[in-house]
Design a protein around this motif. Sequence first.
Motif, short mmCIF file in Angstrom:
data_model
loop_
_atom_site.label_atom_id
_atom_site.label_comp_id
_atom_site.label_asym_id
_atom_site.label_seq_id
_atom_site.Cartn_x
_atom_site.Cartn_y
_atom_site.Cartn_z
N GLY A 271 0.82 -1.21 0.00
CA GLY A 271 0.00 0.00 0.00
C GLY A 271 0.85 1.26 0.00
N LEU A 272 1.93 1.26 0.78
CA LEU A 272 2.80 2.44 0.86
C LEU A 272 3.43 2.73 -0.49
CD1 LEU A 272 4.33 4.61 2.48
CD2 LEU A 272 6.07 2.87 2.98
N THR B 63 2.40 1.77 -3.40
CA THR B 63 1.35 2.17 -4.35
C THR B 63 1.07 3.67 -4.22
OG1 THR B 63 0.36 -0.04 -4.22
CG2 THR B 63 -1.01 1.74 -5.09
N VAL B 64 1.02 4.15 -2.99
CA VAL B 64 0.82 5.59 -2.77
C VAL B 64 2.00 6.38 -3.34
CG1 VAL B 64 0.70 7.37 -0.98
CG2 VAL B 64 -0.65 5.28 -0.75
N ILE C 241 1.49 6.68 -7.02
CA ILE C 241 0.46 7.67 -7.33
C ILE C 241 1.00 9.09 -7.16
CG2 ILE C 241 -1.79 8.58 -6.60
CD1 ILE C 241 -2.54 5.70 -5.79
N GLY C 242 1.77 9.31 -6.07
CA GLY C 242 2.37 10.63 -5.86
C GLY C 242 3.34 11.00 -6.97
N GLU D 247 0.70 2.65 6.99
CA GLU D 247 -0.47 3.51 6.80
C GLU D 247 -0.24 4.91 7.35
OE1 GLU D 247 -0.47 0.54 8.14
OE2 GLU D 247 -1.53 -0.68 6.63
N TYR E 165 1.57 7.18 4.62
CA TYR E 165 1.02 7.37 3.27
C TYR E 165 1.13 8.82 2.82
CZ TYR E 165 -1.09 2.67 2.97
OH TYR E 165 -1.29 1.33 2.88
N LEU E 166 0.71 9.75 3.68
CA LEU E 166 0.68 11.15 3.28
C LEU E 166 2.09 11.70 3.11
CD1 LEU E 166 -0.83 13.75 2.71
CD2 LEU E 166 -0.93 14.19 5.18
N GLN F 248 5.06 10.18 2.61
CA GLN F 248 5.81 9.59 1.50
C GLN F 248 5.19 9.96 0.15
OE1 GLN F 248 8.83 7.76 1.72
NE2 GLN F 248 8.66 8.75 3.72
N GLY F 249 3.87 10.10 0.10
CA GLY F 249 3.23 10.56 -1.12
C GLY F 249 3.66 11.97 -1.47
#
Length: 562
Positions: A342-343, A345-346, A349-350, A395, A398-399, A401-402
């Motif tokens: 998940g990390l 993947t974020v 996206i970033g 989780e 996420y913000l 690292q994005g």
Amino acid sequence: MSSTSQAERPALADAAPLPIEPEVAALPAAPAPPPFVLMHPARAASYMLASLILALTQGLGMNLINANIPQLQGSIGATTNEATWMVAAYMAPNVSLAVALIKIRNQYGLRNFAEISILGFVVACFLNLFISDLSSAMVVRFMSGIAASPISSLGFLYMLEPFPPAKKMQIGLPIALTNISLAAPLARVISPGLLDIQGFHSLTTLEVALAFVALCLVYLLPLSQPMPRAKVIRKTDLISYAFLAMGFGSVAVVLVLGRFYWWFEAPWIGALLAFGFACITVMVAIELNRNNHFIDIRWIVSPPILHFAAVLLIFRIVLSEQTSGAPGLFQVLGLTNDQMIGLFTVIMIGTILGGITCIFAMRYSNEKATHLFALAIVIVGSLMDTQSTSLTRPEQMYLSQGLIAFAGALFLPPAMARGFVAALSKGPNYILSFIVVFLTTQSLGGLLGSALFGTFITIREKYHSSILVEHLALTDPLVVQRITQLGGVYARTLTDKVLQNAEGVALLSQQATREANVLAYNDAFMLIAGLAAFAFVALLIHITYDAVRARMAPPAAEPVAA
């Protein structure tokens, strides 16, 4: 980061070069390139898809191994330090080959270059299927590093191909760099599923499959030849490149392995580093005494280019927070790649959002404002990560690292475009010198960032461990109670109280080491935030200085009417 004017650099005639090689007659002026013909949308999309496949093929070939060193040790019967030699073997030739490929491409033609390069890459990927131990792995990875170097260049060229000249830098360059940046997080996303199938050989099978797809695309979609072929390779170029390759390769090996064998413990590290710098010095001496440069050293060490290189290097070191920071922290906490899908993947996206934003930012050609915005985002993201604890999970990052991934994709294209234009304004021969600057700051700069980041964490972990252990005295009732609780876990299997206490002491020591590592990573995140803040303030001062100097400059004299 302004371009260098002709007046800012002394003419080559004034430098009085020594006659190491005979004068070579100047080449005739190249004819004007043919007018650009707009492609059909479907064909343009095919070239863009080919660029993506080429970028991912080259990037995954490198990062699938880097991201899975702990999982691959058993397959080749090696320790962590020994398995890391695969990374060093790959990077040693890879960091310098792009320099030679520019002239090879100009002399033998772009199409021949593309077709032969992709064939060599397919062969190197196919050899990965036969890796069985560390020795064979190092040989094959060395060959893969050689074969992969031209593939990243092809990824750039295929992305620039369908765009008109006015849009190549604004749209093509950000998308090409974004494609290359996607490989590292994508490797960590797909690795767990591949390793579950057939272990190490699943990774190499994917690499071979992508290489064959890239081979078909290169032969189906030929690149246009922007300029006629010309004999540009001279004998002294081969000597200069040999010393450059040995120098860069030696430095790359040291940067990859130095923190694992520790810098002052293994004598070969110092010897190899000295050999690398000696080779680079010899190359510089040769180039300073040539009439027809392979690399223009005087242009590279001019103040504007040094400023440009320093900006790229600082930001590359700052971005090591993402490649070595969060993954390393979670590895210390016992998490594996399948728990970080998940990390990453974020992060992907970033990166994509940053590339899209960069396209719009480059339309306004405000490079310095874009860099300020990117640095501010890195500062915020790094400060958020400094609050990590042993209970932090992907989780919670996420913000942050994005945001850092977004800033990384936003920063590099404007800087590269500005440097490329500055080199092109001096003449086509300066493109090679620009590639050396860019290569050094990105390839070796990335290795330098990871080495500094890892070394800093090791030093700070020892510092925090010493402080924590000072307070773990067996005379403290709380410490004794904690040891008893931890040792009680083994009460059903160990009836001896002494052995239970010994196990409790071992578990408490592990917990202290884990907490010291978390504190060390928090220190490293704070260091990255401080470095980004320093770069932000320095850039702001530079912008203010330029604005004041422009305001105080006398107005240009108006032409007098005849």
